[in-house]
Motif scaffolding. Structure first.
Motif, PDB file in Angstrom:
ATOM      1  N   PRO A 109      45.978 128.073  72.901  1.00 34.38           N
ATOM      2  CA  PRO A 109      44.751 128.269  73.699  1.00 34.38           C
ATOM      3  C   PRO A 109      44.808 127.527  75.041  1.00 34.38           C
ATOM      4  O   PRO A 109      44.262 127.995  76.036  1.00 34.38           O
ATOM      5  CB  PRO A 109      43.647 127.690  72.810  1.00 34.38           C
ATOM      6  N   LYS A 156      39.433 139.405  71.050  1.00 35.59           N
ATOM      7  CA  LYS A 156      38.506 138.470  71.702  1.00 35.59           C
ATOM      8  C   LYS A 156      39.195 137.211  72.197  1.00 35.59           C
ATOM      9  O   LYS A 156      38.614 136.439  72.953  1.00 35.59           O
ATOM     10  CB  LYS A 156      37.397 138.080  70.721  1.00 35.59           C
ATOM     11  N   LYS A 157      40.402 136.954  71.708  1.00 40.56           N
ATOM     12  CA  LYS A 157      41.053 135.705  72.095  1.00 40.56           C
ATOM     13  C   LYS A 157      42.562 135.843  71.960  1.00 40.56           C
ATOM     14  O   LYS A 157      43.064 136.783  71.355  1.00 40.56           O
ATOM     15  CB  LYS A 157      40.549 134.537  71.236  1.00 40.56           C
ATOM     16  N   ASP A 158      43.254 134.896  72.554  1.00 39.16           N
ATOM     17  CA  ASP A 158      44.689 134.755  72.365  1.00 39.16           C
ATOM     18  C   ASP A 158      45.449 136.022  72.790  1.00 39.16           C
ATOM     19  O   ASP A 158      45.025 136.725  73.693  1.00 39.16           O
ATOM     20  CB  ASP A 158      44.961 134.400  70.887  1.00 39.16           C
ATOM     21  N   GLU A 195      37.675 130.303  76.352  1.00 36.99           N
ATOM     22  CA  GLU A 195      38.153 130.715  75.035  1.00 36.99           C
ATOM     23  C   GLU A 195      37.931 129.558  74.066  1.00 36.99           C
ATOM     24  O   GLU A 195      38.264 128.422  74.367  1.00 36.99           O
ATOM     25  CB  GLU A 195      39.648 131.054  75.119  1.00 36.99           C
ATOM     26  N   TYR A 196      37.332 129.863  72.895  1.00 33.23           N
ATOM     27  CA  TYR A 196      37.074 128.740  71.979  1.00 33.23           C
ATOM     28  C   TYR A 196      38.315 128.426  71.158  1.00 33.23           C
ATOM     29  O   TYR A 196      39.150 129.274  70.898  1.00 33.23           O
ATOM     30  CB  TYR A 196      35.864 129.035  71.087  1.00 33.23           C
ATOM     31  N   LYS A 197      38.397 127.161  70.761  1.00 32.74           N
ATOM     32  CA  LYS A 197      39.548 126.702  69.967  1.00 32.74           C
ATOM     33  C   LYS A 197      39.021 125.749  68.890  1.00 32.74           C
ATOM     34  O   LYS A 197      38.261 124.842  69.194  1.00 32.74           O
ATOM     35  CB  LYS A 197      40.525 125.984  70.895  1.00 32.74           C
TER      36      LYS A 197
END
Length: 1606
Positions: free
Chosen positions: A676, A564-566, A519-521
């Motif tokens: 994240p 897509k995230k979180d 996962e990008y942060k």
């Protein structure tokens, strides 16, 4: 606009709902202000009262008492009463009428906070803080139709009886003190006489109140006159007769740039009400500074210690016991939980293939597509098969298990994303979900590219629609995005994929430690990291969420979050599949169209769970109508994803209040905290017990800035109300550690960074082992230093504490933390306060960025907001000043810079938020282009060094002893002794009887000539045909030349003309008004032959008579000229109609035209009786704008010429090229006198010709094979700028400078080292020796003290390279204390200084203290005093101020050598013994000129030289071409010339302020941005700063922008 007295109750519900919708559209920017007003007035038209009622209202100012003054309509009125009553379910039906709730960023809304802010502002109002408004050029201001009516400035206005106050109980209304805009405009239109608006202050820039206040101030203020008689450069048009450096003894007319009407202060400094009133206002504001007093501590002479923030003795300190780590409940093992997520998918895909997994919506809210578990299973298998087997070749597949692939899917296609994500899991490749890159230059997109590159991604999976939407090159290929690796784009739609063979099945393993996904942060600095999550962590996290949220099979969940995230990914994609739940996904595009859509879906599908952000709850409130069919009783859990943001609490409360009547239960609202790195940190559990209220904390914001928890009750203004985010996750341990330094456990009443120990967290930052160790492998310690656990903890990046009952509270994020003067502030809190200042009219909600920049060793808070296009300058400026006051009151911290930018110009993140690091980058590099800027360095910067205290004076004896003890020598030096030098040529000149007698043989007795007129006669007889002068024209050909006899004969004729036509006596003064050339020289010697005293005057410029002619007139009058000699052309010009408009032409003295000379010879050539009589007068304007004429005697003139002859080795066989103005100083002496004395040929090049042909001077030097040449800085600059790109073509034209031995720059200032170096470097290729360039130094009392560098002797012959030994580096900080400390090149604070040339023969120099007149040691900076035979003999003046005369020309030292008479140069400098030796083997003393005493600025007890600050400023931004600084009433004013679009003007203000703070420890008071060419420059190329100051104060600069720093 006239809906102020509207009765709310008379408006039907549907109209009110429509109004609320309009408000939302406006706040989202979906409708313009104009459209909004049009639609709104249409809606309200039928319900408006008739005009008479309005006039009645305006005559009763008290009507406004309880109204909100912001938007004064009935809706708001009912609201302002409602605000004060707690909203119970019974009153909640009216809640949706709170239109103002739509007016701020939902994340940061809090009614309590708004009221606190308004109360704080009300307090401030009583203090009447006046902030001067910046001045803008009209072209920078968008004109509005209401522009003529400047709204009053409540921030500084007086409170009269009708101004807005709170209600009778003193509870502030929600927008206390903001202007009633509509009322103001209607008053302007109808001319009503209500007194309910506050009085106008500086916002009314031309207003009488400002002028009156100014007059009062000016009556008391005596502005220090910088001993500056008027400047008479080409810029002025009106002058007085003041000549000397006087302390305001004479009246002085103001120079005018335009036709501005001027005021003057008592001592004649011209001011105009506009600029000066603002500066005065600024001064008055700064007289009440908020900064704490500077502490006393010892300051070493050189080291300026920056104020170190001392800890506040009263600051709160943590007192609780050490906290205990909190353990979550046991993670239960449920028998039917799948061993991995893929196994769960396989199970549901085969057992219940028809069960719905995901329903997607279109923008109308209709179901677009239903993905069942069966389809998800088969399609994921298909994707897995194609990834592994259809990319690359059989032998060399592109993707192998364990490789990373990018997932690029738009936000409205969760189904395709879900299929691709599970396809990757089945293929055992690692998905890296990222945002869709919209353009090649997306903000932050480059950083995403770096992440993909570091993860080794070569394949990107995407959907068909997305693939079509990506930018394409003309060949149809997707271009490589900036910073991205080369990618293969792979579309995952089924129709594009091959079917897997029947016998192919994915290998489904139990969850292990392989990476499941990344996962990008995005970090605070804009860099993007990839957090790796293992398969076991993924599964454990899903299990923990299932247990905490009580998920069961086939539940329906509505998801509004990014999938897509979180939180959106964890609940809507992963945990849902583990439990076979049905997800209803609401795209962001639908929310924009219909903010209440998610609530409708909850009702429609009877959903049990919804995942939202506080924004979504807030929008639902705004758009919510009385829909009968809303029923939220099915919800058992409403997960608030950003519940950890303290400002989400108000949205939760408000939502509950409104929807409680629709079946929403209090215990359903479940805020959660996530990060994240640690995934879900805590979540509030859905309880069945509705009596148990959620946890609340009302914390003191002051305490929080010190990291301490203090429950606040009485001081309501600065509190932060936080809600709990529930309990620790099952199977996890949580604790908080000190945010910086060793991870030590916090105390129970201390704020720390929350850390989690659990299987269900991220494990590393991909590829960054160092950062991983600091974040994912933390071992918290007790105060004794023992680790609390053998297992590592993960830092969450959240700041908070564990409260009673194990509830977790979060007060902010590490990323938003700004540490200012040792106190911690959270960016979100600052945003909340800014948005509580009624922002609706001025800025867009949610488009506000807060960050800190590092200036002068501390963080400084910067706020950037997007401004609405319809808000006026005054409105915005007033909002800005109120924001500053609010933040100051609530947070007790100053804002360094507040800037407003045009709408939609801040860089965005892919989801539409502000890209913070990119914004900060733009701010720091000066490319943000704001439309409004307010800097407050005076209130923020409290760590400046302590101002220097002047020490009590030390007696002479102590100084002598002190110097002896420390081994310092007294700073004195001299040139060669004239007496010892045999002047061969002079020995040949001797006089036998009169001018007509024959000359004896050269070897006879030596009797020197004392007079130049005699030397000329001697040369005319001995070498009549020797050419003395050659004048070149702009083509480089000879325009004119003069031999000795030609010059002699012309001089004789001119002498006859003066006596016969001019009827002049000997001793009369004659003004020579000639262009640079031969006529000027002949006229000068003609005057000497006739016994008259010549004064050379620059002729008026024919294209600019109005400003140049008054200068000529003034010099003629001040010098008491009895006659003017000139050419026929100029003669006509002096009597022209244009001249008559500029000056009174009837008062010219006799004007003689020398084009028509008599044929006679004089009967007798005048010979002065005494060598001390006057030879000529030298008039010049100093850089401080002072016109001064000095007297040169015959003896001084001859001594001067002799000194130059010896220094430069000038002989009749030599040729010297001169490109200087021949009107004053050394330029005049070299042009007119030296050739006659020494016999060399002077090649004269008028500098004005270089403007048309810049190469003229250098080509002449090359063509005539000249060894010595003289020029000015302006000539050097013209060549450097004009010929920079032409060196090759000049080489082709045969330009060769290899014969040049010396190129001397004639100047009266510190050598411009950067210019001389770039000149040397540029023409090095054309043969110029790098050491040929040197400088000279002269001033009014002695026209040349130093000239020509020391001959480089053996060094030059050996050709040794190396740094020029005559450049030294001094410590700039020591210099401010008048000390000279040499440092290494490149060391911090080093300033390069170049020697000003070698001291001339016969000149003695000493460095003296300008105040005490005592001699100084050579490590001190002092005034340069000079003793020489060619000193001028005094000022020529009408007033005869003897004290000044004796002080400047006849000074004696107060101790030491008290007999010698010295002249004071008015320049500061120092002497250094250099390593170079002269011909006699002695080491020579170098003189270093630092700057003019008149121009040096005393600030904070230290001495600053303008040029140093200007150099820093010019370096700060590429668009600044020139800069000048000066002080006024202790404020530093910086004027910069902008070479760029006017839109860049405001970018310069923060950069200029920063660089001066960083490098000089000074706060800039005013920044003025002007066009190129506004800073006046005299003929020598020196800036006229005092003249600029007068122009600024008289408001004649036509600035692009003027910023007044607070």
């Amino acid at each position: 606009m006239a809906d102020r007295s509207l009765d709310t109750m008379s408006i039907p519900l549907e109209v009110r709902a429509r109004l609320a919708e309009l408000e939302l559209e406006l706040s989202e920017g979906d409708i313009t202000q104009k459209g909004y007003e049009k639609k709104r007035s249409k809606l309200l038209g039928a319900y408006l009262p008739q005009p008479p009622e309005r006039s009645r209202l305006s005559h009763h100012p008290r009507t406004h008492k309880n109204c909100r003054p912001g938007k004064m309509n009935g809706v708001e009125q009912s609201l302002s009463q409602e605000r004060r009553t707690p909203v119970t379910p019974s009153s909640s039906a009216r809640y949706h009428r709170r239109r103002s709730s739509g007016s701020r960023d939902e994340r940061y809304r809090s009614d309590v906070h708004t009221e606190a802010v308004q109360a704080a502002l009300a307090k401030h109002k009583e203090r009447k803080m006046a902030v001067p408004m910046p001045s803008k050029r009209r072209s920078l201001v968008v004109q509005t139709s209401m522009d003529a009516y400047t709204p009053p400035d409540t921030s500084s206005g007086s409170e009269d009886e009708g101004s807005v106050q709170g209600d009778s109980q003193g509870t502030p209304t929600s927008s206390q003190g903001s202007i009633n805009m509509e009322h103001w405009i209607s008053r302007a239109i109808h001319g009503s006489t209500t007194s309910s608006t506050t009085s106008s202050s500086s916002a009314h820039s031309g207003g009488s109140s400002a002028a009156n206040r100014l007059a009062d101030v000016m009556a008391q203020t005596h502005i220090e006159n910088h001993s500056a008689p008027p400047d008479v450069t080409t810029y002025t048009s009106e002058h007085t007769m003041q000549v000397e450096r006087q302390q305001g003894s004479t009246p002085r007319a103001a120079p005018k740039y335009g036709n501005a009407e001027l005021m003057e202060t008592g001592d004649g400094v011209p001011v105009s009400s506009r600029v000066s009133a603002k500066i005065q206002q600024l001064v008055n504001t700064l007289k009440r500074p908020k900064r704490p007093p500077l502490r006393e501590f010892f300051v070493d002479d050189f080291e300026e210690l920056l104020e170190v923030q001392q800890p506040d003795p009263n600051q709160p300190k943590p007192e609780g016991a050490q906290m205990l780590p909190m353990r979550g409940e046991q993670l239960g093992v449920v028998t039917n939980w799948p061993p991995s997520l893929e196994a769960a998918l396989q199970r549901w895909g085969t057992i219940s293939p028809k069960a719905p997994c995901l329903t997607t919506m279109d923008t109308n809210g209709k179901p677009l597509y239903i993905l069942t578990y069966g389809k998800l299973w088969t399609r994921s298998m298909k994707v897995a098969y194609n990834i592994l087997h259809k990319l690359g070749t059989k032998q060399e597949p592109m993707v192998r298990p364990g490789d990373r692939v990018a997932l690029v899917f738009p936000n409205n296609d969760p189904a395709a994303f879900m299929v691709a994500f599970y396809g990757c899991l089945l293929a055992e490749v690692v998905p890296v979900p990222i945002e869709v890159p919209l353009t090649r230059k997306d903000a932050g997109s480059q950083q995403i590219g770096f992440l993909l590159g570091s993860c080794g991604v070569t394949v990107a999976l995407t959907s068909d629609a997305c693939h079509k939407g990506l930018p394409k090159s003309p060949t149809g290929e997707i271009p490589q995005f900036k910073g991205w690796p080369k990618l293969l784009w792979f579309v995952t739609e089924s129709k594009h994929l091959s079917k897997p063979p029947r016998d192919w099945f994915p290998h489904i393993k139990d969850a292990n430690n392989d990476t499941a996904y990344i996962e990008y942060k995005t970090c605070k600095d804009g860099s993007v990291l990839g957090v790796t999550v293992t398969r076991i962590a993924l599964l454990t996290h899903c299990q923990a969420l299932t247990q905490a949220c009580g998920y069961t099979e086939a539940e329906t969940i509505v998801n509004v979050l990014d999938f897509k995230k979180d939180v959106g990914l964890w609940h809507g994609i992963l945990t849902s599949v583990m439990n076979m739940m049905h997800v209803i996904s609401i795209p962001y595009s639908l929310m924009k169209v219909n903010p209440i859509s998610w609530i409708q879906k909850v009702c429609q599908y009877k959903a049990k769970v919804a995942c939202v952000k506080s924004r979504d709850m807030h929008w639902a409130l705004v758009a919510h109508r009385d829909q009968r069919d809303i029923n939220l009783s099915s919800l058992r859990m409403l997960i608030v994803a950003d519940g950890a943001n303290p400002w989400s609490i108000s949205s939760c409360d408000a939502f509950l209040n409104v929807f409680q009547s629709k079946g929403l239960r209090q215990e359903v609202i479940c805020p959660c905290a996530s990060s994240p790195e640690a995934l879900t940190v805590a979540i509030r559990r859905p309880t069945d017990d509705s009596n148990q209220p959620p946890g609340r904390g009302v914390l003191s914001m002051h305490g929080l800035t010190y990291g301490v928890i203090r429950v606040d009750s009485e001081e309501k203004l600065s509190v932060l109300t936080v809600q709990d985010v529930g309990l620790v996750m099952p199977g996890a341990i949580i604790c908080s550690v000190k945010p910086d330094g060793v991870p030590q456990l916090c105390r129970t009443d201390e704020i720390g960074e929350i850390c989690v120990c659990s299987i269900a967290t991220g494990t590393s930052y991909y590829g960054l082992s160092g950062m991983t160790k600091n974040t994912f492998e933390v071992f918290p310690m007790t105060c004794s230093g023992a680790p609390i656990s053998e297992y590592p903890f993960v830092r969450t990046g959240l700041l908070g504490f564990v409260g009673p009952g194990g509830l977790v509270f979060v007060v902010g994020k590490m990323d938003g933390l700004m540490v200012v003067s040792g106190r911690r502030h959270n960016a979100d809190d600052i945003v909340a306060t800014a948005l509580a200042v009624e922002p609706m009219k001025f800025v867009y909600r949610g488009r506000i960025a807060v960050f800190s920049v590092n200036v002068l060793h501390d963080e400084r808070i910067v706020i950037i907001a997007e401004q609405r296009p319809d808000s006026t300058e005054e409105d915005s400026f007033q909002w800005m000043s109120r924001v500053l006051q609010a933040i100051d009151s609530i947070h007790q911290v100053g804002v360094y810079c507040l800037a407003l930018v045009p709408a939609n110009t801040l860089p965005k993140t892919p989801l539409g938020g502000i890209h913070l690091s990119e914004t900060k980058q733009l701010f720091l590099e000066g490319s943000l282009h704001p439309c409004n800027v307010l800097m407050c360095p005076h209130t923020c910067v409290v760590n400046l060094p302590k101002p220097r205290q002047k020490q009590p004076e030390i007696g002479p004896a102590s100084v002598m002893v002190g110097n002896l003890v420390s081994g310092k020598r007294i700073a004195q030096a001299s040139g060669r002794d004239l007496g010892q030098i045999e002047d061969n040529d002079q020995a040949r000149k001797r006089l036998v009887s009169s001018s007509t007698t024959t000359i004896a043989s050269p070897s006879s007795a030596c009797l020197m000539f004392l007079f130049l007129s005699e030397v000329l006669q001697w040369r005319a007889q001995t070498t009549p045909d020797h050419v003395l002068f050659t004048l070149l024209n702009s083509r480089g050909t000879i325009a004119n030349s003069l031999t000795c006899v030609q010059l002699h004969k012309r001089a004789e004729k001119i002498a006859v003309m003066l006596m016969e036509r001019g009827h002049l006596q000997d001793g009369d003064h004659v003004a020579l008004v000639y262009p640079p050339g031969i006529d000027l020289i002949a006229a000068f010697y003609g005057c000497l032959y006739a016994g008259c005293v010549p004064i050379t005057v620059r002729p008026p410029h024919p294209q600019n008579i109005a400003t140049t002619l008054p200068t000529v007139k003034m010099i003629v009058e001040v010098s008491r000229s009895a006659c003017i000699m000139t050419t026929q052309l100029i003669c006509k010009l002096l009597r022209s109609r244009e001249a008559a408009a500029a000056v009174d032409i009837r008062t010219w003295p006799t004007v003689l035209d020398t084009d028509d000379l008599p044929k006679k010879r004089p009967s007798l050539i005048y010979k002065p009786s005494n060598p001390d009589t006057l030879a000529y007068l030298d008039f010049s304007v100093s850089t401080t704008g002072m016109l001064a004429g000095v007297k040169m005697s015959h003896a001084a003139t001859s001594a001067f010429c002799r000194s130059i002859k010896l220094q430069c080795e000038l002989y009749p066989s030599r040729e010297v090229a001169i490109c200087l103005d021949p009107y004053c100083g050394l330029g005049f002496v070299l042009w007119c006198l030296c050739s006659v004395y020494s016999g060399h040929q002077s090649i004269l090049i008028p500098p004005a010709e270089l403007e048309t042909s810049p190469a003229l001077w250098l080509l002449a030097v090359s063509q005539y094979k000249v060894r010595d040449t003289f020029c000015s800085y302006s000539v050097m600059e013209l060549c450097t700028k004009g010929l920079g790109s032409q060196t090759e073509s000049l080489k082709g034209r045969g330009l060769d400078l290899s014969r040049v031995r010396t190129c001397v720059v004639v100047a009266e200032e510190r050598p411009r080292i950067a210019l001389t170096q770039s000149f040397s470097k540029l023409f090095k290729d054309l043969g110029l020796h790098p050491r040929a360039v040197s400088t000279s130094f002269g001033c009014r009392v002695n026209l040349a003290i130093c000239l020509q560098p020391h001959r480089l002797g053996k060094l030059a012959e050996q050709g040794t390279s190396g740094p020029d030994p005559t450049t030294v580096y001094v410590d700039m900080r020591a210099l401010r204390h008048d000390r000279v400390r040499l440092v290494e090149r490149g060391s911090p604070h080093s300033l390069p200084l170049m020697e000003s040339g070698k001291i001339l023969p016969g000149v003695r120099i000493i460095i003296a203290n300008p105040e005490t007149k005592g001699p100084l040691g050579d490590s001190h900076l002092g005034e340069i005093w000079v003793h020489s035979a060619h000193n001028a003999s005094g000022y020529f003046t009408i007033y005869g101020d003897e004290s000044l005369q004796s002080d400047h020309f006849n000074s004696r030292l107060s101790f030491g050598d008290t007999q010698t008479i010295w002249a004071r140069t008015g320049y500061l400098g120092f002497l250094r013994r250099t390593e170079l030796t002269d011909a006699s083997g002695e080491r020579h003393d170098a003189l270093y000129v630092v700057g003019a005493l008149d121009e040096a600025m005393e600030l904070r007890g230290m001495r600053y030289h303008p040029i140093d600050i200007e150099t820093s400023v010019i370096r700060s931004h590429k668009s600044i071409t020139e800069c000048a600084v000066f002080t006024w009433t202790n404020l530093l004013v910086v004027v910069v010339e902008l070479d760029g679009s006017e839109q860049e003007a405001l970018d310069l203000v923060p950069l200029v302020t920063n660089v001066v703070l960083e490098e000089h420890y000074l706060i800039v008071g005013v920044v003025v941005v002007v066009d190129i060419g506004v800073i006046p420059i005299n003929s020598r190329g020196e800036k006229q700063r005092m003249h600029l100051r007068d122009g600024f104060l008289a408001d004649q600069l036509d600035p692009i922008y003027v910023a007044y720093n607070m």
